[in-house]
Design an enzyme around this catalytic site. Structure first.
Site, mmCIF file in Angstrom:
data_model
loop_
_atom_site.group_PDB
_atom_site.id
_atom_site.type_symbol
_atom_site.label_atom_id
_atom_site.label_comp_id
_atom_site.label_asym_id
_atom_site.label_seq_id
_atom_site.Cartn_x
_atom_site.Cartn_y
_atom_site.Cartn_z
ATOM 1 N N GLY A 53 0.842 -1.188 0.000
ATOM 2 C CA GLY A 53 0.000 0.000 0.000
ATOM 3 C C GLY A 53 0.877 1.237 0.000
ATOM 4 O O GLY A 53 1.804 1.347 0.805
ATOM 5 N N ARG A 95 9.798 -0.397 -5.415
ATOM 6 C CA ARG A 95 8.473 -0.310 -6.054
ATOM 7 C C ARG A 95 8.431 1.012 -6.817
ATOM 8 O O ARG A 95 7.977 2.021 -6.291
ATOM 9 C CB ARG A 95 7.339 -0.376 -5.023
ATOM 10 C CG ARG A 95 7.279 -1.614 -4.139
ATOM 11 C CD ARG A 95 6.914 -2.879 -4.901
ATOM 12 N NE ARG A 95 5.656 -2.786 -5.611
ATOM 13 C CZ ARG A 95 4.463 -3.003 -5.059
ATOM 14 N NH1 ARG A 95 4.374 -3.301 -3.775
ATOM 15 N NH2 ARG A 95 3.359 -2.934 -5.783
ATOM 16 N N GLN A 204 -5.987 -9.104 -2.342
ATOM 17 C CA GLN A 204 -5.943 -8.114 -1.260
ATOM 18 C C GLN A 204 -7.341 -7.733 -0.768
ATOM 19 O O GLN A 204 -7.522 -7.389 0.393
ATOM 20 C CB GLN A 204 -5.217 -6.843 -1.721
ATOM 21 C CG GLN A 204 -3.748 -7.048 -2.035
ATOM 22 C CD GLN A 204 -3.506 -7.232 -3.525
ATOM 23 O OE1 GLN A 204 -4.311 -7.868 -4.222
ATOM 24 N NE2 GLN A 204 -2.421 -6.685 -4.034
ATOM 25 N N ASP A 245 -2.050 4.377 -6.596
ATOM 26 C CA ASP A 245 -0.605 4.238 -6.441
ATOM 27 C C ASP A 245 0.124 5.499 -6.898
ATOM 28 O O ASP A 245 1.172 5.855 -6.367
ATOM 29 C CB ASP A 245 -0.086 3.053 -7.265
ATOM 30 C CG ASP A 245 -0.529 1.717 -6.702
ATOM 31 O OD1 ASP A 245 -0.850 1.661 -5.502
ATOM 32 O OD2 ASP A 245 -0.573 0.737 -7.465
ATOM 33 N N ASN A 255 -3.349 2.525 -10.586
ATOM 34 C CA ASN A 255 -3.767 1.788 -9.386
ATOM 35 C C ASN A 255 -3.772 0.295 -9.696
ATOM 36 O O ASN A 255 -3.498 -0.132 -10.817
ATOM 37 C CB ASN A 255 -5.150 2.256 -8.922
ATOM 38 C CG ASN A 255 -5.489 1.758 -7.531
ATOM 39 O OD1 ASN A 255 -4.664 1.816 -6.625
ATOM 40 N ND2 ASN A 255 -6.700 1.262 -7.348
ATOM 41 N N LYS A 256 -4.116 -0.486 -8.705
ATOM 42 C CA LYS A 256 -4.134 -1.942 -8.817
ATOM 43 C C LYS A 256 -4.859 -2.391 -10.083
ATOM 44 O O LYS A 256 -5.915 -1.844 -10.439
ATOM 45 C CB LYS A 256 -4.819 -2.535 -7.578
ATOM 46 C CG LYS A 256 -4.923 -4.032 -7.593
ATOM 47 C CD LYS A 256 -3.566 -4.684 -7.519
ATOM 48 C CE LYS A 256 -3.660 -6.205 -7.596
ATOM 49 N NZ LYS A 256 -2.333 -6.830 -7.555
#
Length: 333
Positions: A53, A95, A204, A245, A255-256
């Site tokens: 996260g 990341r 998740q 993100d 994002n995811k």
């Protein structure tokens, strides 16, 4: 081991002379704390998703910079800064698409660059800065929740919201971004419950978001990602709330994986699509538009669920961790 209230709220916790992380790879089956004493261990924890996260990674990286500073054996200020820059760069590379990670390490470096203290005093200043970043994010997440209430649909009185991935207490300093909006709605009596997309391949949503909701007594219904359109068509949800993100200057949002598809579905069903994130997620240097590359995850995430093999040998796999949602599909950030 059962979590205490404090440990639920803070997935990254400074204690005595080390960092405690909730091992999110073990949830919901096991609540396990991992002690981090060295920067290299923090790098491993971020890479292996023990901590995950954007905001939580940023906070963990800030503490990682401090832990790394303890390992620098010099009293020369310039030599210390040079080594600290290298440590921060190592953390950033874990990341690369997480804007909060870049932001937090830069905040730590700015503290070091601007300090005129001795190296020993500077180490104490770095620890204080990491703790401040954590406290600030906690307050920011609560503010996000309050602001999010203002853009939720007025009707019905009690809403059902659809969430994707996990952007809750586990992904932040506590409280959460998209789950911060959920928590605020729950506390104000405006929430009937949430539908949590499981979020393949790392699950998740079903593992972490649902776990957080169960801990707090928030009604949660887990659905597979492929059920999202059906839930919207049947009128089961009134809005979609996600985290981010990285957000471009024009509002395009990384994002995811699966977020873009949800935005398209929300538009097709005339539902608000809301992005909840702190200012540190915005990358003003990124004008927007498609990225050159998208972070790829191991094929084993698709080939297996736990120990069970779910795909034939010889198949190929495409496993990007994120996708891009254009700003024109987003109702509010």
């Amino acid at each position: 081991m059962s979590p205490t209230v404090e440990q639920q709220v803070f997935p990254v916790l400074w204690q005595d002379d080390h960092v405690l992380l909730i091992d999110q790879n073990q949830l919901p089956n096991s609540y396990t704390l991992v002690a981090i004493n060295r920067c290299d261990d923090m790098i491993t924890a971020i890479k292996s998703r023990i901590v995950r996260g954007g905001p939580a990674i940023g906070i963990a990286a800030a503490y990682g910079v401090y832990l790394g500073s303890r390992e620098i054996q010099t009293t020369d200020h310039m030599a210390f800064l040079e080594r600290l820059e290298a440590i921060a760069d190592q953390l950033r590379q874990t990341r690369v698409h997480k804007a909060n990670l870049t932001w937090a390490t830069e905040q730590m470096l700015q503290t070091a660059r601007q300090s005129t203290s001795t190296v020993e005093q500077l180490r104490a200043e770095l620890l204080a800065k990491a703790q401040q970043l954590q406290q600030d994010n906690w307050a920011t997440c609560q503010a996000i929740g309050k602001h999010g209430l203002s853009v939720l649909p007025a009707e019905p009185e009690k809403l059902s919201l659809y969430t994707h991935c996990n952007h809750g207490a586990l992904a932040t300093a506590g409280y959460g971004t998209s789950l911060g909006v959920v928590r605020a709605a729950w506390q104000q009596g405006r929430l009937a419950g949430i539908y949590a997309g499981e979020t393949r391949p790392r699950l998740q949503g079903s593992r972490l978001t649902a776990w957080e909701c169960v801990q707090e007594g928030i009604p949660v219904t887990i659905v597979t990602d492929s059920m999202a359109a059906h839930c919207m068509q049947q009128g089961l949800v009134q809005a979609v709330v996600v985290g981010a993100d990285r957000i471009a200057a024009n509002g395009d949002t990384l994002n995811k994986i699966g977020t873009y598809g949800l935005a398209l579905l929300a538009k097709a069903h005339n539902l608000p699509f809301l992005v909840a994130a702190p200012l540190s997620t915005i990358d003003f240097a990124w004008a927007g538009g498609a990225l050159d590359t998208y972070e790829q995850q191991p094929a084993v995430e698709l080939a297996q669920i736990g120990e069970a093999v779910v795909a034939p040998a010889g198949a190929e796999f495409y496993n990007p961790s994120s996708d891009l949602t254009p700003a024109d599909l987003i109702t509010a950030i």
